[in-house]
Design an enzyme around this catalytic site. Sequence first.
Site, PDB file in Angstrom:
ATOM      1  N   GLU A 235       0.867  -1.172   0.000  1.00  0.00           N
ATOM      2  CA  GLU A 235       0.000   0.000   0.000  1.00  0.00           C
ATOM      3  C   GLU A 235       0.900   1.218   0.000  1.00  0.00           C
ATOM      4  O   GLU A 235       2.032   1.151   0.487  1.00  0.00           O
ATOM      5  CB  GLU A 235      -0.874   0.026   1.265  1.00  0.00           C
ATOM      6  CG  GLU A 235      -1.924  -1.063   1.299  1.00  0.00           C
ATOM      7  CD  GLU A 235      -2.549  -1.205   2.687  1.00  0.00           C
ATOM      8  OE1 GLU A 235      -2.268  -0.364   3.567  1.00  0.00           O
ATOM      9  OE2 GLU A 235      -3.289  -2.166   2.892  1.00  0.00           O
ATOM     10  N   LYS A 237       2.549   4.473   1.315  1.00  0.00           N
ATOM     11  CA  LYS A 237       2.759   4.987   2.673  1.00  0.00           C
ATOM     12  C   LYS A 237       2.366   6.456   2.642  1.00  0.00           C
ATOM     13  O   LYS A 237       3.109   7.299   2.157  1.00  0.00           O
ATOM     14  CB  LYS A 237       4.202   4.809   3.108  1.00  0.00           C
ATOM     15  CG  LYS A 237       4.402   5.179   4.567  1.00  0.00           C
ATOM     16  CD  LYS A 237       5.802   4.845   5.027  1.00  0.00           C
ATOM     17  CE  LYS A 237       5.940   5.054   6.533  1.00  0.00           C
ATOM     18  NZ  LYS A 237       5.524   6.377   6.980  1.00  0.00           N
ATOM     19  N   ARG A 242      -2.028   9.221  11.462  1.00  0.00           N
ATOM     20  CA  ARG A 242      -2.755   7.981  11.726  1.00  0.00           C
ATOM     21  C   ARG A 242      -4.038   8.302  12.481  1.00  0.00           C
ATOM     22  O   ARG A 242      -4.047   9.179  13.344  1.00  0.00           O
ATOM     23  CB  ARG A 242      -1.852   7.074  12.565  1.00  0.00           C
ATOM     24  CG  ARG A 242      -2.353   5.658  12.730  1.00  0.00           C
ATOM     25  CD  ARG A 242      -2.019   4.848  11.512  1.00  0.00           C
ATOM     26  NE  ARG A 242      -2.407   3.447  11.657  1.00  0.00           N
ATOM     27  CZ  ARG A 242      -1.581   2.480  12.051  1.00  0.00           C
ATOM     28  NH1 ARG A 242      -0.329   2.760  12.360  1.00  0.00           N
ATOM     29  NH2 ARG A 242      -1.989   1.242  12.128  1.00  0.00           N
ATOM     30  N   ARG A 257      -2.712   8.480  17.005  1.00  0.00           N
ATOM     31  CA  ARG A 257      -1.771   7.389  17.221  1.00  0.00           C
ATOM     32  C   ARG A 257      -1.453   7.167  18.703  1.00  0.00           C
ATOM     33  O   ARG A 257      -1.193   6.062  19.127  1.00  0.00           O
ATOM     34  CB  ARG A 257      -0.499   7.737  16.444  1.00  0.00           C
ATOM     35  CG  ARG A 257       0.531   6.674  16.450  1.00  0.00           C
ATOM     36  CD  ARG A 257       1.555   7.014  15.408  1.00  0.00           C
ATOM     37  NE  ARG A 257       2.756   6.256  15.637  1.00  0.00           N
ATOM     38  CZ  ARG A 257       3.626   5.973  14.692  1.00  0.00           C
ATOM     39  NH1 ARG A 257       3.431   6.409  13.468  1.00  0.00           N
ATOM     40  NH2 ARG A 257       4.697   5.285  14.968  1.00  0.00           N
ATOM     41  N   GLU A 285      -5.388   6.788   7.620  1.00  0.00           N
ATOM     42  CA  GLU A 285      -4.507   7.952   7.679  1.00  0.00           C
ATOM     43  C   GLU A 285      -5.305   9.174   7.211  1.00  0.00           C
ATOM     44  O   GLU A 285      -5.948   9.129   6.153  1.00  0.00           O
ATOM     45  CB  GLU A 285      -3.317   7.673   6.746  1.00  0.00           C
ATOM     46  CG  GLU A 285      -2.188   8.639   6.827  1.00  0.00           C
ATOM     47  CD  GLU A 285      -1.079   8.241   7.810  1.00  0.00           C
ATOM     48  OE1 GLU A 285      -1.226   7.263   8.574  1.00  0.00           O
ATOM     49  OE2 GLU A 285      -0.061   8.948   7.814  1.00  0.00           O
ATOM     50  N   PHE A 324      -7.173   1.807   5.562  1.00  0.00           N
ATOM     51  CA  PHE A 324      -6.472   0.597   5.137  1.00  0.00           C
ATOM     52  C   PHE A 324      -6.829  -0.617   5.979  1.00  0.00           C
ATOM     53  O   PHE A 324      -6.356  -1.706   5.713  1.00  0.00           O
ATOM     54  CB  PHE A 324      -4.962   0.797   5.040  1.00  0.00           C
ATOM     55  CG  PHE A 324      -4.329   1.542   6.171  1.00  0.00           C
ATOM     56  CD1 PHE A 324      -4.126   0.937   7.380  1.00  0.00           C
ATOM     57  CD2 PHE A 324      -3.926   2.859   5.993  1.00  0.00           C
ATOM     58  CE1 PHE A 324      -3.527   1.618   8.411  1.00  0.00           C
ATOM     59  CE2 PHE A 324      -3.329   3.557   7.030  1.00  0.00           C
ATOM     60  CZ  PHE A 324      -3.131   2.933   8.255  1.00  0.00           C
ATOM     61  N   ARG A 398       4.833  -3.996  16.867  1.00  0.00           N
ATOM     62  CA  ARG A 398       5.651  -3.664  15.721  1.00  0.00           C
ATOM     63  C   ARG A 398       6.314  -4.973  15.313  1.00  0.00           C
ATOM     64  O   ARG A 398       7.376  -5.324  15.791  1.00  0.00           O
ATOM     65  CB  ARG A 398       6.701  -2.616  16.105  1.00  0.00           C
ATOM     66  CG  ARG A 398       7.386  -1.972  14.914  1.00  0.00           C
ATOM     67  CD  ARG A 398       8.503  -1.050  15.372  1.00  0.00           C
ATOM     68  NE  ARG A 398       8.035   0.154  16.039  1.00  0.00           N
ATOM     69  CZ  ARG A 398       7.505   1.207  15.429  1.00  0.00           C
ATOM     70  NH1 ARG A 398       7.363   1.201  14.127  1.00  0.00           N
ATOM     71  NH2 ARG A 398       7.125   2.266  16.107  1.00  0.00           N
ATOM     72  N   LYS A 404       7.751  -1.295   6.547  1.00  0.00           N
ATOM     73  CA  LYS A 404       7.758  -0.057   5.768  1.00  0.00           C
ATOM     74  C   LYS A 404       9.055   0.030   4.997  1.00  0.00           C
ATOM     75  O   LYS A 404      10.127  -0.177   5.544  1.00  0.00           O
ATOM     76  CB  LYS A 404       7.534   1.159   6.664  1.00  0.00           C
ATOM     77  CG  LYS A 404       8.432   1.249   7.847  1.00  0.00           C
ATOM     78  CD  LYS A 404       8.012   2.369   8.779  1.00  0.00           C
ATOM     79  CE  LYS A 404       8.910   2.353   9.997  1.00  0.00           C
ATOM     80  NZ  LYS A 404       8.440   3.141  11.109  1.00  0.00           N
TER      81      LYS A 404
END
Length: 551
Positions: A235, A237, A242, A257, A285, A324, A398, A404
């Site tokens: 996707e 970035k 966020r 976020r 986003e 997303f 994470r 990313k």
Amino acid sequence: MLEFARAGAAVGATPATLEKTRILAAYFRTLSDEDLRRAAVYLSGRAFPPSQRRTLGLGWSTLSKVVSSISSRDEEELGRIFRKHSDLGDWAGEALDGGTQPEPVTLDEVEKTLEAIRTARGAAKAKPLEALLKRLDPEAARFFVKIISGEMRIGLSEGLVEAAIAEAFGVSITQVKRVHLVTGDIGETAVRCKHGEFEASTITLFQPVRFMLASPVETPQEAFTRMGAETVWTEEKYDGVRCQLHRQGTRAELFSRDLKETTAAFPELVEGAPGIGHDVLFDGEVLAHRDGRVLRFFELQRRLGRKKVDPELRREVPVVLVIFDVLWLDGRTLLDEPLTARRKLLEGLGLEHPFLLARLEEATDPEHLDRIFAETRERGNEGLMVKDPLSPYTPGRRGLAWLKLKRPLATLDVVVTAVEWGHGKRRGVLSDYTFAVKDIRTGKLVNVGKAYSGLTDAEIAEYTKRFLEITVKDLGHTRMVQPEVVLEVAFDSIQRSNRHASGYALRFPRIVRIRDEKPVDEIDTLDRVAELYDRYFGEKSEVPLSDVAET
Ligand code: AMP
């Protein structure tokens, strides 16, 4: 309340983590569901669970006045006791000793009092506070004031409360943490773990869920190797902020976020939410977006953190939400569904402006991914998100299911013109470098940024000596140096700026390496900076909306 205080005091009395956990676990096991919920929240130093977004609004002056008025001690002695403890709770405990008429007080009464303090206005807040304090044993008063002041100070972290929940109910700490990530509420977590409800970690709408995060990778090959997937999803970035959207009927709330509520900053999303036609929790986003184009982050910044958005700003910088992920849909928690299923549900919703779907492309090998990456760079985007299509949504993690891919779009060779003494662990070394490019029209060097990361301690130490030798002017904190140390710097973007004579500033510059072999004559020019700016970050570089899939 006295049992709570005794458990708290016992925890404070031992430095051993295991012992603290054991004491709390034993205490938790004695509690009813409702008290367990309350105690876990209070022990983490809060009067209300964060999900309720409530604050007491009780100032230190009201609190100290009430305590003084109940206490049998004079001002001077109260001052002396405070200096001894430097902690409001400990001070109140000693100050009230002998001044109250203790009787049993339940945690339910504590909760009602906290709510009464919260809803009372101004001086009226003193009343419920005084009424309860008068009935508390000094030890209970000590802990009640600790709850109010927002700090337990008994060497207890939220992690330890989680460990105690695990021990109390024979649940693994991983499970406890997982439930906590979903609920965002330690009290609710404790009760769910007690009843073994961690399997169905269901989402409660309007309680923010921690965001799933991505790990950085350098190359398409690395993305494939680390993810270990045959096919990956990519996707864009997006360079916005966020945002989580919770929507039920006509009610809609947004969270940032850091899980703070940001509903008021984006009224167009709140107004558009009823039109979604389903109850949802979206992850996406927020982007500034006007006349079919995504505006730069710089424009979006004007909309952030606002309590009220005036119509003019709304017209100048309208926003959209590029979605997303969907975590919850019409009563169903979707965290454990694979991304493929979540995306399918999203696509079936028929979203309309201001809600857009993130543009998705599949890549089957590293070369393919590299091509997609190059194309997204051509369109002026900063990078790609690479996602494992079979992965669940893991709040707060994470991991390797989201990566990313962000390669510096270009590096610049620059020369150091000034250096500064560092702070903290960099004290005593020259660690902050201001650097310049060459303006070929005037032949002068013009500064474009300042970098303080990327070098090892040894390099910094070595170059400190060098900079001391080539100082041309010592301004105390800063030293102007002969322009001869050439650096290669990477950066995230270029902004227009009045801070430097060049008119530009690099955003988040970091030193890739020192290029001592390179003559200063060959460093990059102001024209090159201007060209990169125009191409990727300037007015004309606005990202076309075709980057966002229309639905
Ligand atoms: P970073 O801020 O570099 O850690 O990158 C992660 C951030 O990228 C996320 O927190 C999102 O705000 C943002 N982001 C932009 N586009 C996407 C996307 N398609 N999927 C997930 N996160 C995204």
